[in-house]
Design a protein around this motif. Structure first.
Motif, PDB file in Angstrom:
ATOM      1  N   ASP A 149     -22.645 -18.872  17.946  1.00 39.67           N
ATOM      2  CA  ASP A 149     -23.545 -18.151  18.840  1.00 39.67           C
ATOM      3  C   ASP A 149     -22.749 -17.631  20.025  1.00 39.67           C
ATOM      4  OD1 ASP A 149     -25.865 -17.057  19.829  1.00 39.67           O
ATOM      5  OD2 ASP A 149     -26.626 -18.932  20.667  1.00 39.67           O
ATOM      6  N   ASN A 177     -24.694 -15.497  12.536  1.00 40.20           N
ATOM      7  CA  ASN A 177     -25.946 -14.769  12.741  1.00 40.20           C
ATOM      8  C   ASN A 177     -26.031 -14.369  14.215  1.00 40.20           C
ATOM      9  OD1 ASN A 177     -26.612 -15.277  10.030  1.00 40.20           O
ATOM     10  ND2 ASN A 177     -27.557 -17.224  10.562  1.00 40.20           N
ATOM     11  N   THR A 179     -26.718 -12.636  17.645  1.00 41.21           N
ATOM     12  CA  THR A 179     -27.898 -11.916  18.136  1.00 41.21           C
ATOM     13  C   THR A 179     -27.612 -11.078  19.365  1.00 41.21           C
ATOM     14  OG1 THR A 179     -28.562 -13.879  19.399  1.00 41.21           O
ATOM     15  CG2 THR A 179     -29.503 -13.620  17.201  1.00 41.21           C
ATOM     16  N   ASN A 180     -26.525 -11.348  20.063  1.00 37.83           N
ATOM     17  CA  ASN A 180     -26.196 -10.604  21.283  1.00 37.83           C
ATOM     18  C   ASN A 180     -25.019  -9.662  21.035  1.00 37.83           C
ATOM     19  OD1 ASN A 180     -28.046 -11.963  23.191  1.00 37.83           O
ATOM     20  ND2 ASN A 180     -26.827 -13.763  22.678  1.00 37.83           N
ATOM     21  N   PHE A 206     -25.695  -9.848  11.077  1.00 40.76           N
ATOM     22  CA  PHE A 206     -25.982  -9.552  12.476  1.00 40.76           C
ATOM     23  C   PHE A 206     -26.140  -8.050  12.666  1.00 40.76           C
ATOM     24  CE2 PHE A 206     -21.437 -10.483  11.873  1.00 40.76           C
ATOM     25  CZ  PHE A 206     -20.871  -9.253  12.167  1.00 40.76           C
ATOM     26  N   ARG A 207     -26.660  -7.674  13.812  1.00 38.45           N
ATOM     27  CA  ARG A 207     -26.999  -6.274  14.053  1.00 38.45           C
ATOM     28  C   ARG A 207     -25.748  -5.451  14.374  1.00 38.45           C
ATOM     29  NH1 ARG A 207     -30.208  -7.089  19.824  1.00 38.45           N
ATOM     30  NH2 ARG A 207     -28.376  -7.474  21.131  1.00 38.45           N
ATOM     31  N   ASN A 210     -22.706  -5.754  17.177  1.00 35.13           N
ATOM     32  CA  ASN A 210     -21.697  -6.814  17.138  1.00 35.13           C
ATOM     33  C   ASN A 210     -20.531  -6.422  16.236  1.00 35.13           C
ATOM     34  OD1 ASN A 210     -22.937  -9.406  18.505  1.00 35.13           O
ATOM     35  ND2 ASN A 210     -24.584  -8.453  17.329  1.00 35.13           N
TER      36      ASN A 210
END
Length: 408
Positions: A149, A177, A179-180, A206-207, A210
């Protein structure tokens, strides 16, 4: 910020700052990057990447406010949460995990990857801000779930060392995974001791804000095995470069992966296995599904030294291109200096099999349903021998990917 500004202004975050040998090494590595002193002709680390893309970024790293954790889910089943490259120091009779300190400079100096001409590893060395030491003790059988994370806009340059000691049997799950918004440049140094068995499953989802540059270097000793499976469902950029050294007789390693790309996503993949001992077996297999304007590359290398008789080495890449605008470049390579070997490589890349699509549609399926079935069957064999929870997670991610194709 420019490479020069980052290097000058963020020196307080660097690990081993007070070690003269490593400081000199870092300075020399910086000069190599700054002067673009790389072998460009045969250097896969520079493919699909320009130096300006990775050198101009906003370096941001501060001590985390969120506490990392180590928890025991059940008997010999650990969940370890890393936050911004930091772990919780923990030890019991089976496992030890701790953050690297300045006292660990010797293991950093003796890394296997020191001779690799890889720009991403070089960036990892000059901007290093975190590192973790894992020690899995001898004769243990356990599961580890590792969750990464990061905080918003962090740049994590991490170097991890994992020792799997004699006769241990470990299933390691790595979950990215993210998220930021973040940049993660993570390098694993993995040592698999005599008769140890390691199954390493890596999940990337992840989006697109990143970026993940993941490198692993594994060394396998006598009668040990290391099996890595990487599953990339990410919308953000991913570079997976994985290396293995078979140094002990009767050792074996497999580096396998599946990636699922859409939109304008790009991923770069490389596997490299070096046979240094007799009676060793290796397998390198990567599969990909590409849609829209996505792009991927896969470089696979098998090196068999003159001492590695009775070697078995296999390479395979497969790709399905769902549109005319996506592309997949595959380059297998064998370098063999022994005469008693079984080595092979193969590569198949192309559109969906029209005859299979026609057959399914003639049985009443819609085009989308038929496409989903063909894509699902493409990786079905890769799920057969997995833990049921891992196979379920992959199936759920694949289902989400297939739904997104229907919406394109």
């Amino acid at each position: 910020m420019t490479l020069e500004n980052n290097f000058i202004h963020h020196s307080k975050e660097y690990i081993f700052l007070d070690n003269e040998t490593l400081s000199n090494h870092r300075e020399n590595t910086y000069k190599k990057i700054f002067q673009k002193n790389y072998d460009r002709k045969n250097n896969e680390s520079l493919k699909n990447i320009t130096i300006s893309d990775v050198s101009k970024f906003n370096y941001f790293y501060k001590p985390t406010k969120t506490n990392p954790t180590v928890s025991l889910i059940d008997d010999l089943n650990y969940k370890i949460k890393l936050v911004d490259g930091i772990c919780k120091n923990y030890e019991d009779e089976y496992i030890e995990i701790r953050n690297i300190t300045n006292l660990d400079f010797k293991i950093f100096l003796n890394q296997v990857n020191n001779n690799l001409d890889d720009i991403i590893i070089d960036f990892n060395k000059i901007f290093l801000n975190s590192g973790i030491f894992f020690n899995i003790k001898s004769d243990t059988k356990l599961k580890i779930r590792l969750v990464h994370d990061t905080s918003e806009n962090f740049t994590v340059f991490q170097n991890n060392f994992i020792n799997f000691n004699k006769n241990c049997e470990v299933q390691l799950e790595d979950h990215f995974n993210l998220t930021n918004n973040s940049i993660n440049n993570i390098n694993y140094n993995i040592h698999v001791d005599e008769k140890a068995v390691v199954k390493h499953n890596i999940f990337q989802n992840f989006r697109n804000s990143n970026k993940l540059y993941l490198t692993s270097n594994s060394v396998c000793e006598k009668k040990s095995s290391y099996h890595q499976n990487t599953y990339n469902f990410s919308e953000g950029f991913v570079r997976n470069f994985h290396h293995a050294h078979l140094n002990g007789e009767y050792s074996n390693a497999s580096l396998k992966g599946c990636f699922f790309l859409k939109n304008k996503n790009i991923c770069s993949n490389k596997t490299n296995i070096i046979h240094n001992a007799v009676n060793c077996v290796s397998d390198q297999t990567y599969k990909g599904i590409l849609n829209a304007h996505s792009k991927a590359s896969y470089y696979s290398n098998t090196f068999v030294s003159e001492n590695a008789q009775k070697t078995e080495g296999y390479q395979l890449s497969k790709g399905i291109l769902l549109t005319d605008n996506c592309s997949f470049f595959s380059k297998p390579e064998l370098r063999i200096f022994a005469d008693d070997v079984k080595c092979s490589h193969g590569s198949t890349i192309g559109p969906v099999d029209e005859s299979a699509l026609y057959y399914l549609r003639s049985r009443g399926m819609s085009k989308n349903e038929a496409m989903k079935m063909i894509i699902s069957s493409f990786i079905e064999e890769d799920l057969l021998n997995l833990d049921k929870n891992i196979a379920k997670e992959i199936s759920n991610n694949l289902s989400d990917y297939l739904k997104s194709l229907s919406n394109d």
